[in-house]
Design a protein around this motif. Structure first.
Motif: not given
Length: 275
Positions: A204-218
């Protein structure tokens, strides 16, 4: 006020709380769970956690025999019984009483809701890579299952090395996750985290960080981890926690990208308890 445990719709004092010794969660680890953070008695991101609880249960073929409203009410009851400024709430759903062995019985699942103190995370921490891989193709990949013995062994190894978390690779040598956290790295100025196809938990925290930063899944190799400029962990209990050491390699912590991600998450937490 006395601490209470909610079991199948009934509140019990801790000393009197009981589940069957034949419960499938005890005998074979057949169950799922969620851990939530509660701030001044209010659970954070409860909707997302309850959704994930049901997804995990569905993957295991378990039925959660309570509505979301009932589970929210149960959390409120156990939190009200022991007011804390920062609490850990755990919802556990097991296969219920069953014959000895792997096959489930006919009983309804067992549902337990409990709460206790949550210690605020340290500003930064040390992690180590353990030699046992996560099976990204296994039946439990990505499920928040109560079958946690693999994590217990890995975390014990980490503690022996002065670390608070152990990191796993996949069977193909890609970076996966920690025992109870997701991992982000900064590589060449880009904030990255392993994709769900790695077998990591959809935190859940991972997803919220993805939504609030420019992080990418790779996909990330273990060499990428070793070369990362910054590393941080995310979880309910850690929020966004900088890593100052990976194995024997020291890192500046928090680095600028980590600090920005932590600030964005803290801002989100302050604005909404159910984002």
């Amino acid at each position: 006020m006395a601490e209470l445990i909610w079991i199948n719709g009934t509140l019990h004092p801790v000393a009197e709380a009981r589940v069957s010794v034949l419960d499938h969660g005890l005998t074979v680890g057949d169950g799922v769970f969620e851990t939530l953070k509660a701030v001044d008695g209010a659970p954070f991101a409860a909707g997302r956690h309850l959704d994930r609880l049901r997804r995990s249960a569905d993957r295991l073929g378990l039925v959660v025999p309570c509505s979301d409203d009932e589970l929210r009410a149960a959390m409120d009851e156990v939190l009200s019984a022991r007011p804390l400024p920062l609490a850990r709430v755990r919802i556990t759903v097991t296969g219920g009483p069953a014959p000895l062995g792997s096959e489930r019985g006919e009983a309804l699942p067992t549902v337990v809701v409990a709460a206790g103190p949550l210690v605020p995370p340290a500003p930064s921490t040390a992690v180590c890579v353990v030699p046992w891989p996560r099976n990204e193709r296994g039946a439990l990949a990505g499920i928040k299952s109560t079958s946690y013995a693999e994590n217990v062994v890995a975390l014990a190894r980490a503690r022996e090395q002065g670390c608070s978390e152990a990191l796993f690779a996949t069977t193909t040598g890609l970076l996966c996750e920690g025992t109870g956290s997701n991992v982000f790295i900064v590589l060449g100025g880009r904030l990255c985290t392993p994709p769900l196809s790695s077998g990591c938990l959809a935190g859940v925290t991972r997803q919220l960080v993805l939504e609030t930063t420019d992080a990418v899944e790779v996909d990330l190799s273990m060499d990428d981890l070793a070369a990362a400029d910054e590393v941080f962990l995310t979880s309910t209990g850690r929020d966004v926690q900088a890593v100052h050491r990976v194995d024997q390699r020291q890192l500046a912590a928090p680095g600028p990208v980590t600090a920005a991600a932590a600030a964005a998450f803290a801002d989100l937490t302050a604005r909404s308890l159910d984002p």
